[in-house]
Enzyme design. Structure first.
Site, PDB file in Angstrom:
ATOM      1  CE1 TYR A  96      -3.206  -2.757  -0.157  1.00 50.34           C
ATOM      2  CE2 TYR A  96      -3.757  -2.402   2.139  1.00 50.34           C
ATOM      3  CZ  TYR A  96      -3.962  -3.071   0.950  1.00 50.34           C
ATOM      4  OH  TYR A  96      -4.920  -4.054   0.872  1.00 50.34           O
ATOM      5  N   PRO A 116     -15.318  -3.668   0.116  1.00 45.65           N
ATOM      6  CG  PRO A 116     -15.573  -3.029   2.350  1.00 45.65           C
ATOM      7  CD  PRO A 116     -14.525  -3.284   1.308  1.00 45.65           C
TER       8      PRO A 116
END
Length: 288
Positions: free
Chosen positions: A53, A209
């Site tokens: 990341y 999500p």
């Protein structure tokens, strides 16, 4: 806050996906740390990160370093915080490529450990994605070694099929699976992964999500989700997080956040419970 068990660790039922704090378009370090601190203030005890990341290979481990700094600067108790990191992807020129090279995994595990914990084991280390150039045994042997050496407490896998999870469990104990799961990508429901996690007591972390940056703004266009949000006087994001949590007990959503308002909204979904009929309505529309 509600909690789930990850091994012997008690984790919040909704975590913080920290990726947006370190990739392209990321906020300032001050603002990013403020987001992490707000999550902790709200009772979030799970932070999901990765060595990849970052913006590119020259920026490797940016997110882990940011989280470590935020935890060091936090005025409250952080002893119950679980940081779940990953290894197994490279970021050449900002692209995402798989890397299951055992030697590189050994190196990045040690780097992640030094950044995140120092003298304590990494709470959860996850193999980011299978690399077909290496067997699962080859790629997970460094994680097994790291557990034995006290560098890692628990091991998880990401982007794995049921068959691959079973192969991984022959190498090292696995406590979690992280695959994509959202209104547009429901494969874990149909490929057996969610059923397997539920049956075997594994935590399932759905990544993206809310659909990811390219789709999150389109949640309002899903009629039943928009209607439920209006009826309940909540955001469409809370409806989706509540839907995910209602589907399987093993699910712990990790919505990303780059603004304080985002994590504030996500955490409110903890207290939002959809009934079976509402879940069915969402499922039926998404299946059309």
């Amino acid at each position: 806050m509600k909690y789930k068990q990850l091994g012997s660790n008690k984790i919040s039922a909704i975590g913080l996906g920290a990726m947006p704090l370190s990739i392209s378009g990321r906020p300032s370090e001050t603002d990013a740390i403020a987001v992490i601190h707000k999550a902790l203030d709200l009772g979030v005890t799970l932070i999901d990160t990765s060595d990849a990341y970052c913006q590119d290979e020259s920026d490797k481990h940016h997110n882990e370093s940011l989280i470590a700094k935020a935890l060091q600067q936090y005025s409250g108790d952080t002893s119950s915080v679980t940081v779940a990191t990953k290894g197994g992807l490279l970021r050449p020129e900002g692209r995402w490529t798989q890397d299951g090279n055992p030697d590189r995994l050994r190196k990045t595990i040690r780097e992640s450990h030094a950044i995140l914990k120092g003298s304590q084991p990494i709470d959860l280390w996850q193999y980011h994605a299978p690399d077909t150039n290496y067997t699962i045994e080859e790629a997970l042997t460094p994680a097994k070694e790291a557990v034995e050496q006290g560098l890692i407490r628990y091991v998880g896998v990401s982007n794995f099929s049921v068959e691959q999870i079973e192969q991984a469990r022959k190498v090292v104990d696995i406590v979690s699976v992280q695959n994509q799961y959202n209104p547009w990508h429901r494969q874990p429901e149909f490929d057996g992964v969610l059923d397997y996690c539920e049956q075997e007591g594994l935590i399932f972390f759905p990544w993206s999500p809310l659909g990811g940056s390219s789709r999150v703004s389109r949640l309002q266009d899903i009629q039943v989700i928009a209607e439920l949000a209006k009826d309940r006087e909540v955001s469409v994001y809370q409806i989706v997080l509540a839907w995910l949590r209602a589907k399987y007990d093993c699910i712990v959503p990790i919505p990303g956040a780059s603004h304080i308002s985002s994590i504030e909204d996500s955490v409110k979904a903890i207290d939002l419970k959809l009934d079976n009929q509402e879940v069915k309505r969402i499922d039926e529309q998404l299946s059309k």
